[in-house]
Design a protein around this motif. Structure first.
Motif, mmCIF file in Angstrom:
data_model
loop_
_atom_site.group_PDB
_atom_site.id
_atom_site.type_symbol
_atom_site.label_atom_id
_atom_site.label_comp_id
_atom_site.label_asym_id
_atom_site.label_seq_id
_atom_site.Cartn_x
_atom_site.Cartn_y
_atom_site.Cartn_z
ATOM 1 N N MET A 1 0.831 -1.239 -0.084
ATOM 2 C CA MET A 1 0.020 -0.106 0.284
ATOM 3 C C MET A 1 0.845 1.362 0.117
ATOM 4 N N ASP A 2 0.514 2.149 -0.948
ATOM 5 C CA ASP A 2 1.283 3.574 -0.888
ATOM 6 C C ASP A 2 0.718 4.656 0.220
ATOM 7 N N LYS A 3 1.744 5.341 0.547
ATOM 8 C CA LYS A 3 1.540 6.350 1.589
ATOM 9 C C LYS A 3 0.101 6.891 1.509
ATOM 10 N N GLU A 4 -0.357 7.361 0.198
ATOM 11 C CA GLU A 4 -1.717 8.186 0.194
ATOM 12 C C GLU A 4 -2.729 7.088 0.534
ATOM 13 N N ALA A 5 -2.682 6.072 0.052
ATOM 14 C CA ALA A 5 -3.691 4.901 0.187
ATOM 15 C C ALA A 5 -3.810 4.795 1.902
ATOM 16 N N VAL A 6 -2.813 4.447 2.423
ATOM 17 C CA VAL A 6 -2.701 4.396 3.965
ATOM 18 C C VAL A 6 -3.171 5.593 4.648
ATOM 19 N N GLY A 7 -2.809 6.685 4.173
ATOM 20 C CA GLY A 7 -3.434 7.848 4.831
ATOM 21 C C GLY A 7 -4.771 8.161 4.511
ATOM 22 N N ASN A 8 -5.401 7.855 3.458
ATOM 23 C CA ASN A 8 -6.865 7.954 3.209
ATOM 24 C C ASN A 8 -7.529 7.024 4.260
ATOM 25 N N PHE A 9 -6.808 5.713 4.292
ATOM 26 C CA PHE A 9 -7.675 4.546 5.033
ATOM 27 C C PHE A 9 -7.688 5.063 6.419
ATOM 28 N N LEU A 10 -6.561 5.615 7.039
ATOM 29 C CA LEU A 10 -6.692 6.028 8.278
ATOM 30 C C LEU A 10 -7.613 7.309 8.507
ATOM 31 N N LEU A 11 -7.525 8.090 7.584
ATOM 32 C CA LEU A 11 -8.652 9.403 7.699
ATOM 33 C C LEU A 11 -9.922 8.806 7.579
ATOM 34 N N GLY A 12 -10.201 7.803 6.742
ATOM 35 C CA GLY A 12 -11.357 7.144 6.773
ATOM 36 C C GLY A 12 -12.020 6.691 8.129
ATOM 37 N N GLN A 13 -11.335 5.834 8.741
ATOM 38 C CA GLN A 13 -11.441 5.220 9.735
ATOM 39 C C GLN A 13 -11.601 6.294 11.066
ATOM 40 N N LEU A 14 -10.892 7.146 11.021
ATOM 41 C CA LEU A 14 -10.953 8.307 12.039
ATOM 42 C C LEU A 14 -12.240 9.099 11.913
ATOM 43 N N PHE A 15 -12.620 9.429 10.709
ATOM 44 C CA PHE A 15 -13.697 10.266 10.542
ATOM 45 C C PHE A 15 -15.189 9.516 10.768
ATOM 46 N N GLU A 16 -15.260 8.083 10.486
ATOM 47 C CA GLU A 16 -15.975 6.904 10.758
ATOM 48 C C GLU A 16 -16.380 7.075 12.346
ATOM 49 N N ASP A 17 -15.278 6.981 13.091
ATOM 50 C CA ASP A 17 -15.255 7.158 14.544
ATOM 51 C C ASP A 17 -15.910 8.305 15.125
ATOM 52 N N VAL A 18 -15.394 9.430 14.568
ATOM 53 C CA VAL A 18 -15.873 10.849 15.088
ATOM 54 C C VAL A 18 -17.242 10.785 14.830
ATOM 55 N N LYS A 19 -17.868 10.213 13.794
ATOM 56 C CA LYS A 19 -19.340 10.233 13.533
ATOM 57 C C LYS A 19 -20.196 9.380 14.433
ATOM 58 N N LYS A 20 -19.509 8.314 14.608
ATOM 59 C CA LYS A 20 -20.211 7.718 16.009
ATOM 60 C C LYS A 20 -20.235 8.386 17.196
ATOM 61 N N VAL A 21 -19.185 8.991 17.652
ATOM 62 C CA VAL A 21 -19.001 9.708 18.886
ATOM 63 C C VAL A 21 -19.867 10.786 18.843
ATOM 64 N N LYS A 22 -19.952 11.516 17.745
ATOM 65 C CA LYS A 22 -20.920 12.636 17.786
ATOM 66 C C LYS A 22 -22.326 12.217 17.919
ATOM 67 N N LYS A 23 -22.568 11.176 17.432
ATOM 68 C CA LYS A 23 -23.962 10.618 17.349
ATOM 69 C C LYS A 23 -24.381 10.166 18.827
ATOM 70 N N SER A 24 -23.532 9.372 19.397
ATOM 71 C CA SER A 24 -23.853 8.690 20.638
ATOM 72 C C SER A 24 -23.476 9.761 21.916
ATOM 73 N N LEU A 25 -23.028 10.893 21.535
ATOM 74 C CA LEU A 25 -22.871 11.890 22.518
ATOM 75 C C LEU A 25 -23.609 13.268 22.415
ATOM 76 N N PHE A 26 -24.426 13.075 21.300
ATOM 77 C CA PHE A 26 -25.461 14.191 21.032
ATOM 78 C C PHE A 26 -24.582 15.483 20.676
ATOM 79 N N LEU A 27 -23.444 15.328 20.222
ATOM 80 C CA LEU A 27 -22.647 16.735 19.896
ATOM 81 C C LEU A 27 -23.186 17.555 18.916
ATOM 82 N N ASP A 28 -23.030 18.743 18.772
ATOM 83 C CA ASP A 28 -23.126 19.533 17.796
ATOM 84 C C ASP A 28 -21.968 19.815 17.143
ATOM 85 N N VAL A 29 -21.894 20.185 15.697
ATOM 86 C CA VAL A 29 -20.655 20.257 14.827
ATOM 87 C C VAL A 29 -19.829 21.260 15.594
#
Length: 75
Positions: A1-29
């Motif tokens: 896997m090249d650097k960009e693919a690894v970075g995009n994978f990590l970012l995707g995972q991070l933002f999915e986790d942030v969405k879950k936390v936002k929803k579970s804690l009822f956070l505003d943007v």
């Protein structure tokens, strides 16, 4: 896997986790506004891939780099 693919994978995972936390804690943007810098470094060829998400200011070797992505109101 090249650097960009690894970075995009990590970012995707991070933002999915942030969405879950936002929803579970009822956070505003506004409660999630932040600056994220992700660097993927390849020691074999001494190169890097960098992604900056959000607004912010980075100083490297005395050089200022401002990031303003105009995605939200001033906070």
């Amino acid at each position: 896997m090249d650097k960009e693919a690894v970075g995009n994978f990590l970012l995707g995972q991070l933002f999915e986790d942030v969405k879950k936390v936002k929803k579970s804690l009822f956070l505003d943007v506004e409660e999630l506004l932040s600056t994220i810098l992700l660097l993927v470094y390849d020691v074999k060829d001494n190169s890097a891939w960098l992604n900056v998400s959000g607004d912010g200011l980075v100083v490297c070797n005395g050089v200022l780099q401002e990031f303003d992505q105009n995605r939200s109101e001033e906070h």
